[in-house]
Design a protein around this motif. Structure first.
Motif, mmCIF file in Angstrom:
data_model
loop_
_atom_site.group_PDB
_atom_site.id
_atom_site.type_symbol
_atom_site.label_atom_id
_atom_site.label_comp_id
_atom_site.label_asym_id
_atom_site.label_seq_id
_atom_site.Cartn_x
_atom_site.Cartn_y
_atom_site.Cartn_z
ATOM 1 N N LEU A 91 0.764 -1.244 0.029
ATOM 2 C CA LEU A 91 -0.040 -0.073 0.036
ATOM 3 C C LEU A 91 0.828 1.224 -0.046
ATOM 4 O O LEU A 91 1.867 1.212 0.568
ATOM 5 C CB LEU A 91 -0.836 0.015 1.358
ATOM 6 C CG LEU A 91 -1.594 -1.097 1.492
ATOM 7 C CD1 LEU A 91 -2.335 -1.377 2.802
ATOM 8 C CD2 LEU A 91 -3.019 -1.048 0.268
ATOM 9 N N ALA A 92 0.175 2.233 -0.614
ATOM 10 C CA ALA A 92 0.861 3.491 -0.602
ATOM 11 C C ALA A 92 0.143 4.641 -0.550
ATOM 12 O O ALA A 92 -0.961 4.765 -0.646
ATOM 13 C CB ALA A 92 1.928 3.779 -2.096
ATOM 14 N N THR A 93 0.720 5.647 0.218
ATOM 15 C CA THR A 93 -0.022 7.027 0.416
ATOM 16 C C THR A 93 -0.052 7.688 -0.979
ATOM 17 O O THR A 93 0.914 7.569 -1.918
ATOM 18 C CB THR A 93 0.588 7.759 1.579
ATOM 19 O OG1 THR A 93 1.980 8.283 1.239
ATOM 20 C CG2 THR A 93 0.697 7.270 2.843
ATOM 21 N N VAL A 94 -0.793 8.767 -1.085
ATOM 22 C CA VAL A 94 -0.792 9.648 -2.338
ATOM 23 C C VAL A 94 -0.563 10.914 -1.868
ATOM 24 O O VAL A 94 -1.295 11.563 -1.031
ATOM 25 C CB VAL A 94 -2.146 9.695 -3.010
ATOM 26 C CG1 VAL A 94 -2.171 10.574 -4.208
ATOM 27 C CG2 VAL A 94 -2.460 8.085 -3.280
ATOM 28 N N ARG A 95 0.528 11.503 -2.409
ATOM 29 C CA ARG A 95 1.062 12.860 -1.781
ATOM 30 C C ARG A 95 1.339 13.780 -2.947
ATOM 31 O O ARG A 95 2.014 13.417 -3.819
ATOM 32 C CB ARG A 95 2.187 12.638 -1.023
ATOM 33 C CG ARG A 95 2.063 11.849 0.383
ATOM 34 C CD ARG A 95 2.940 12.300 1.375
ATOM 35 N NE ARG A 95 3.132 11.385 2.335
ATOM 36 C CZ ARG A 95 2.212 11.519 3.673
ATOM 37 N NH1 ARG A 95 1.165 12.663 3.343
ATOM 38 N NH2 ARG A 95 2.058 10.735 4.565
ATOM 39 N N ASP A 96 1.201 15.120 -2.822
ATOM 40 C CA ASP A 96 1.582 15.853 -3.827
ATOM 41 C C ASP A 96 2.734 16.778 -3.351
ATOM 42 O O ASP A 96 3.423 17.352 -4.079
ATOM 43 C CB ASP A 96 0.370 17.037 -3.863
ATOM 44 C CG ASP A 96 -0.796 16.627 -4.565
ATOM 45 O OD1 ASP A 96 -0.695 15.649 -5.409
ATOM 46 O OD2 ASP A 96 -1.916 17.060 -4.461
#
Length: 189
Positions: A91-96
């Protein structure tokens, strides 16, 4: 700062360090959970955790059996393995604003013991679960259409299991059958 194993243990007391069995090389935390906690953990990680793990980047499995040491009624396992199959969710976070954080969940399951499907939480898991089913024979309870994705429908083996022969199972017959099922020519026998 990313999620830690202690954060997961606070919410899921049965969670253990997944790196204890298989060391991680990418630095991502690895957590082993019982199958019964999987759906709630994935939902919590996606919707409520301090770092939201909203992307399932990979779902795969490994066969931890030792066929040469197995007997007809008992499958020998690698030292430290909890069951025959190790199902792994990345799983991964989604970051800008910076790099994504990664997290690995591990669920152990035995022959014929289903793992809950995460397709309702991560629709992209649909084909990944089908591939794990096709190649290893791992069952996913609640999957909307669990069927073969790479091998022909009538194929009875699972090619990534350790007992599968290196040269395959009658590959010439398999490919002719596959060609016919797709509308091609059958070839000479």
């Amino acid at each position: 700062m990313g999620l830690t194993l202690e954060d997961l243990r606070a919410r899921f007391p049965a969670a253990t360090d997944g790196a204890r069995y298989m060391p991680v090389m990418d630095g991502a935390p690895s957590c082993t959970l019982p199958a019964a906690d999987l759906l709630e953990a994935v939902r919590w990680l996606r919707d409520e955790a301090p770092s939201r793990y909203r992307r399932l980047t990979c779902l795969t499995a490994t066969d931890e059996s030792l066929p040469a040491e197995s007997e007809p009624d008992r499958t020998a396992l690698r030292p430290g393995a909890e069951a025959r199959f190790r199902v792994v969710y990345n799983l991964a976070t989604v970051r800008d604003d910076g790099p994504s954080e990664l997290l690995r969940l591990v669920v152990w399951t035995g022959e014929g013991e289903p793992v809950p499907s995460v397709t309702d939480l991560h629709p992209g898991a649909d084909w990944m679960e089908r591939e794990v089913f096709d190649m290893f024979g791992v069952l996913f309870d609640g999957h909307p259409d669990l069927k073969r994705i790479l091998m022909p429908d009538g194929f009875e083996a699972h090619p990534l299991r350790k007992e599968y022969p290196l040269r395959g199972v009658r590959p010439d017959h398999l490919y002719r059958e596959w060609d016919v099922s797709r509308g091609g020519e059958s070839g000479a026998s």
